[in-house]
Design an enzyme around this catalytic site. Structure first.
Site, PDB file in Angstrom:
ATOM      1  N   GLU A 262      14.732 -12.072 -34.183  1.00 22.07           N
ATOM      2  CA  GLU A 262      14.297 -13.308 -33.515  1.00 22.07           C
ATOM      3  C   GLU A 262      15.302 -13.694 -32.453  1.00 22.07           C
ATOM      4  O   GLU A 262      16.518 -13.621 -32.684  1.00 22.07           O
ATOM      5  CB  GLU A 262      14.231 -14.500 -34.493  1.00 22.07           C
ATOM      6  CG  GLU A 262      13.124 -14.509 -35.494  1.00 22.07           C
ATOM      7  CD  GLU A 262      13.177 -15.781 -36.360  1.00 22.07           C
ATOM      8  OE1 GLU A 262      13.767 -16.786 -35.906  1.00 22.07           O
ATOM      9  OE2 GLU A 262      12.648 -15.740 -37.479  1.00 22.07           O
ATOM     10  N   GLU A 316       4.243 -23.797 -32.971  1.00 22.75           N
ATOM     11  CA  GLU A 316       3.746 -23.996 -34.345  1.00 22.75           C
ATOM     12  C   GLU A 316       3.876 -25.481 -34.687  1.00 22.75           C
ATOM     13  O   GLU A 316       4.941 -25.959 -35.057  1.00 22.75           O
ATOM     14  CB  GLU A 316       4.525 -23.106 -35.308  1.00 22.75           C
ATOM     15  CG  GLU A 316       4.319 -21.622 -35.042  1.00 22.75           C
ATOM     16  CD  GLU A 316       5.158 -20.729 -35.938  1.00 22.75           C
ATOM     17  OE1 GLU A 316       4.746 -20.498 -37.093  1.00 22.75           O
ATOM     18  OE2 GLU A 316       6.231 -20.278 -35.491  1.00 22.75           O
ATOM     19  N   LYS A 319       5.386 -26.964 -38.169  1.00 20.02           N
ATOM     20  CA  LYS A 319       6.727 -26.646 -38.649  1.00 20.02           C
ATOM     21  C   LYS A 319       7.531 -27.926 -38.855  1.00 20.02           C
ATOM     22  O   LYS A 319       7.446 -28.867 -38.065  1.00 20.02           O
ATOM     23  CB  LYS A 319       7.450 -25.739 -37.653  1.00 20.02           C
ATOM     24  CG  LYS A 319       6.906 -24.316 -37.612  1.00 20.02           C
ATOM     25  CD  LYS A 319       7.729 -23.430 -36.715  1.00 20.02           C
ATOM     26  CE  LYS A 319       9.082 -23.150 -37.343  1.00 20.02           C
ATOM     27  NZ  LYS A 319       9.829 -22.123 -36.567  1.00 20.02           N
ATOM     28  N   GLU A 325      11.733 -27.142 -32.837  1.00 20.47           N
ATOM     29  CA  GLU A 325      11.255 -26.118 -33.769  1.00 20.47           C
ATOM     30  C   GLU A 325       9.776 -25.806 -33.565  1.00 20.47           C
ATOM     31  O   GLU A 325       9.309 -24.724 -33.890  1.00 20.47           O
ATOM     32  CB  GLU A 325      11.486 -26.570 -35.217  1.00 20.47           C
ATOM     33  CG  GLU A 325      12.920 -26.493 -35.679  1.00 20.47           C
ATOM     34  CD  GLU A 325      13.423 -25.068 -35.785  1.00 20.47           C
ATOM     35  OE1 GLU A 325      12.670 -24.208 -36.273  1.00 20.47           O
ATOM     36  OE2 GLU A 325      14.564 -24.807 -35.370  1.00 20.47           O
TER      37      GLU A 325
END
Length: 417
Positions: A262, A316, A319, A325
């Site tokens: 990542e 997302e 999350k 994030e």
């Protein structure tokens, strides 16, 4: 064949190497997270990624329907098993074998290059789970078809390092030796990589100065010499990767490859998250892609780009944690780029019209040097989990630039006849 003057030869070479690539690049991957309630169908995502030069996709949860969507795309998969699967895998070879049978494709398409068991387990603080990690890896590996070539590993946070600055001082935390030593021995024995999550963004959060931002975004900077190795670093990404390499070398595991599982940069964040912006995300991702394509490598590992999975396909929205994030998506759910990445084939703009991204301004804004992002030159080049531009005019759209480059390449080739 007529000889061309050196300036024309140089021009032709530059046009050829800068022309957008059409083939998937196996050293560039992307993470496909699903902690959201607005994602397109897997088939649409597979079609989107096929329109890019991305060669690999990492899955956190291995849904057979998602795996099947990538059949025929030419994109290989890194399958994921959750932390919660580790106890059963460790205690029961039959449970590991059942997972492999249920999740590995029944045909050779899509190709599977690896299985990642757990995410940042060594950083979890769960002693029982940590002790079960290597037995779980071994049982999954033993359950694979003979000669499958599939690698089995686990993803690690940068926090496994006790030291990383300068990179030559890279060393693992001594208190993790009981877990790390058998893990590294397993990886070496099976030829599997050490998966790690380096995030220059978080390094900038810890040191939000303009020169640190330039260092993190692959922008022009004075460079940071490493007295221990005599090497000079012009990017945080290279420095973080080489710190992991140094730690592995110090343990005697020079044969274990480093793979970036990542890395990314949020395009939006809260008022307390310096640097989370579309401009910085664009600079980081596009410059990283250029850096990887250059095949310069890192100062400690020159001449070959480290395999790197970008984070992530989409934002997302479910999350937990800070606003950033939820904001790492390179693409929007409308199947368009959030910002130019350099990943789309032939300079195309996407599969649908792109809406303007919503940007949450940071307050106070960090001081950002007004420099044009550039790829580090060879002479100067040498942690979060998933479950964490300069504008062009209309006449300079990616599609127009691609067409001009293609025409110039044809003209150059005709002059050589």
């Amino acid at each position: 064949m007529a000889l061309l003057p050196p300036p024309l030869l140089l021009l032709g070479f530059l046009l050829l190497v800068q022309a957008p690539s059409a083939a998937p690049q196996t050293f560039i991957g992307i993470n496909y997270g699903d902690i959201a309630d607005n994602l397109p169908p897997p088939a649409s995502t597979a079609r989107l990624l096929k329109s890019t030069t991305i060669g690999k996709v990492r899955l956190y949860r291995t849904d057979p329907a998602v795996v099947a969507a990538f059949a025929g795309t030419g994109i290989s998969l890194l399958l994921g098993a959750a932390n919660g699967d580790i106890p059963s895998f460790a205690s029961s070879p039959s449970a590991a074998a059942a997972w492999v049978a249920a999740h590995l494709p029944s045909s050779t398409s899509p190709a599977v290059n690896g299985i990642s068991v757990g995410n940042e387990v060594l950083y979890s603080g769960d002693a029982t789970l940590i002790s079960q990690l290597v037995p779980a890896l071994q049982n999954i590996y033993d359950a694979l078809p003979a000669n499958s070539g599939i690698k089995v590993s686990t993803v690690n946070a940068m926090d496994v390092l006790a030291s990383s600055d300068p990179p030559s001082s890279g060393a693992f935390k001594p208190e993790l030796s009981a877990a790390l030593d058998p893990l590294l021995a397993f990886l070496s024995k099976t030829g599997s990589p050490f998966l790690v999550n380096p995030y220059p963004y978080f390094a900038y959060q810890d040191d939000p100065r303009p020169d640190t931002l330039a260092f993190c975004l692959f922008q022009p900077n004075a460079g940071r010499p490493d007295a221990g190795s005599g090497l000079t670093y012009t990017s945080m990404f290279d420095a973080q990767v080489d710190a992991v390499r140094a730690a592995l070398d110090a343990k005697g595991y020079k044969d274990v490859e480093v793979v970036v599982a990542e890395t990314g940069w949020p395009h939006s964040g809260g008022t307390d998250e310096a640097g989370a912006s579309v401009e910085n995300a664009h600079a980081f991702v596009s410059n990283l892609v250029s850096h990887l394509r250059s095949m310069v490598g890192t100062p400690r590992m020159p001449g070959k780009s480290v395999d790197t999975y970008l984070f992530a396909v989409y934002d997302e929205d479910l999350k937990p944690g800070k606003a950033s994030e939820k904001s790492f998506g390179l693409f929007q759910t409308t199947l368009t780029e959030t910002y130019p990445t350099g990943l789309l084939r032939n300079g195309t703009a996407g599969l649908a019209p792109a809406p303007a991204p919503t940007v949450r301004p940071a307050s106070p804004p960090p001081a950002i040097p007004q420099v044009t992002p550039v790829q580090p030159q060879p002479s100067g080049s040498a942690a979060a989990t998933s479950p964490p531009r300069h504008a062009r005019s209309a006449a300079e759209s990616p599609r127009t630039i691609s067409a001009l480059r293609l025409l110039a390449c044809f003209l150059f080739m005709s002059l050589m006849v």
